[in-house]
Design an enzyme around this catalytic site. Sequence first.
Site, PDB file in Angstrom:
ATOM      1  N   ARG A  46       0.832  -1.226  -0.036  1.00 49.32           N
ATOM      2  CA  ARG A  46      -0.037  -0.048   0.112  1.00 49.32           C
ATOM      3  C   ARG A  46       0.871   1.215   0.113  1.00 49.32           C
ATOM      4  NH1 ARG A  46      -3.402  -3.157   2.839  1.00 49.32           N
ATOM      5  NH2 ARG A  46      -2.797  -2.506   5.013  1.00 49.32           N
ATOM      6  N   TYR A  70       0.308   4.597  -2.173  1.00 51.42           N
ATOM      7  CA  TYR A  70      -0.075   5.930  -1.759  1.00 51.42           C
ATOM      8  C   TYR A  70       1.023   6.748  -2.506  1.00 51.42           C
ATOM      9  CZ  TYR A  70      -2.299   3.517   2.098  1.00 51.42           C
ATOM     10  OH  TYR A  70      -3.075   3.015   2.969  1.00 51.42           O
ATOM     11  N   TYR A 110     -13.084   9.800   0.598  1.00 56.22           N
ATOM     12  CA  TYR A 110     -14.279   9.527   1.145  1.00 56.22           C
ATOM     13  C   TYR A 110     -14.088   9.998   2.885  1.00 56.22           C
ATOM     14  CZ  TYR A 110     -12.811   4.946   3.294  1.00 56.22           C
ATOM     15  OH  TYR A 110     -12.008   4.066   3.972  1.00 56.22           O
TER      16      TYR A 110
END
Length: 255
Positions: A70, A74, A96
């Site tokens: 991840r 990013y 979100y």
Amino acid sequence: MEQPSQVGSLVCVGTGMMVGAHMSPLCQSHIEQADIVFVCVAEHYMEAWIMSLNVNAINLQPLYDEGKDRRHTYQQMCDAMLEQVKQGKKVVGAFYGHPGVFAKVPHQAIIEARELGFEAYMLPGISAEACLYADLNIDPGQFGCQHYEANQFLRYKRVIDTSGYLVLWQVGVAGDFSTAVFTSTKQQRSRLTEKLLQHYDASHTVIIYEAATLPIESFRASKVTLATLHEQEIHQHSTLVVPPQTPLVVDECYQ
Ligand SMILES: C[S@@+](CC[C@H](N)C(=O)[O-])C[C@H]1O[C@@H](n2cnc3c(N)ncnc32)[C@H](O)[C@@H]1O
């Protein structure tokens, strides 16, 4: 704040949790007026809605992949936004919830853009935390509330106050330290149960919480005993709430 020395800007906005219901008019107007919008939302309808507000929108979500670190994803997201800022564009990142709550990319991209002399800032949104207080009738001011990312909670020694609330984020990947999977196994998550049992009774009731993301849905608040936590259905979008187990203790020095 230092004056920007370059043309091009970055604004990271929050879409809130519920499609079509939580976004502030200010965030919406930034999305509508951007030269380009980068969208990073978990819910398909949210993505479609943002895309309908500005035709020049790019979905960042496909950059995630099972087995891919991840941290690499990013950096790719930051680079994609910065690339457009450097071209002098008015760039908006739509994330979100609240863009600054348990979200590395908006913070990092803003730091990098400012270091390069561009205007960059964040506008808040309604986070899962805000929904949790409303849905579960919790006032963090009543007993206090500690928030941790679940794997950070596991890997480091923290001072846990069992007379306040404890909220653990990203419990869906608890026990997996590879940062490369979407969900951890029950066996891996049993380590979280084990660590919590160092502080709380096995019979203590904990809540697996999921805020509603569509107006037609209701939220999930599964109350389970701590001992069975790792056997429960836990998703990527689950947050764990551990209510206080012990009473507040009076500090005689300050009476
Ligand atoms: C990367 S963080 C993003 C949080 C988001 N920025 C916010 O403001 O809520 C992802 C974590 O947020 C929490 N989360 C995301 N969606 C949620 C939902 N619908 N209900 C409850 N918690 C949620 C979970 O703990 C999840 O693992």
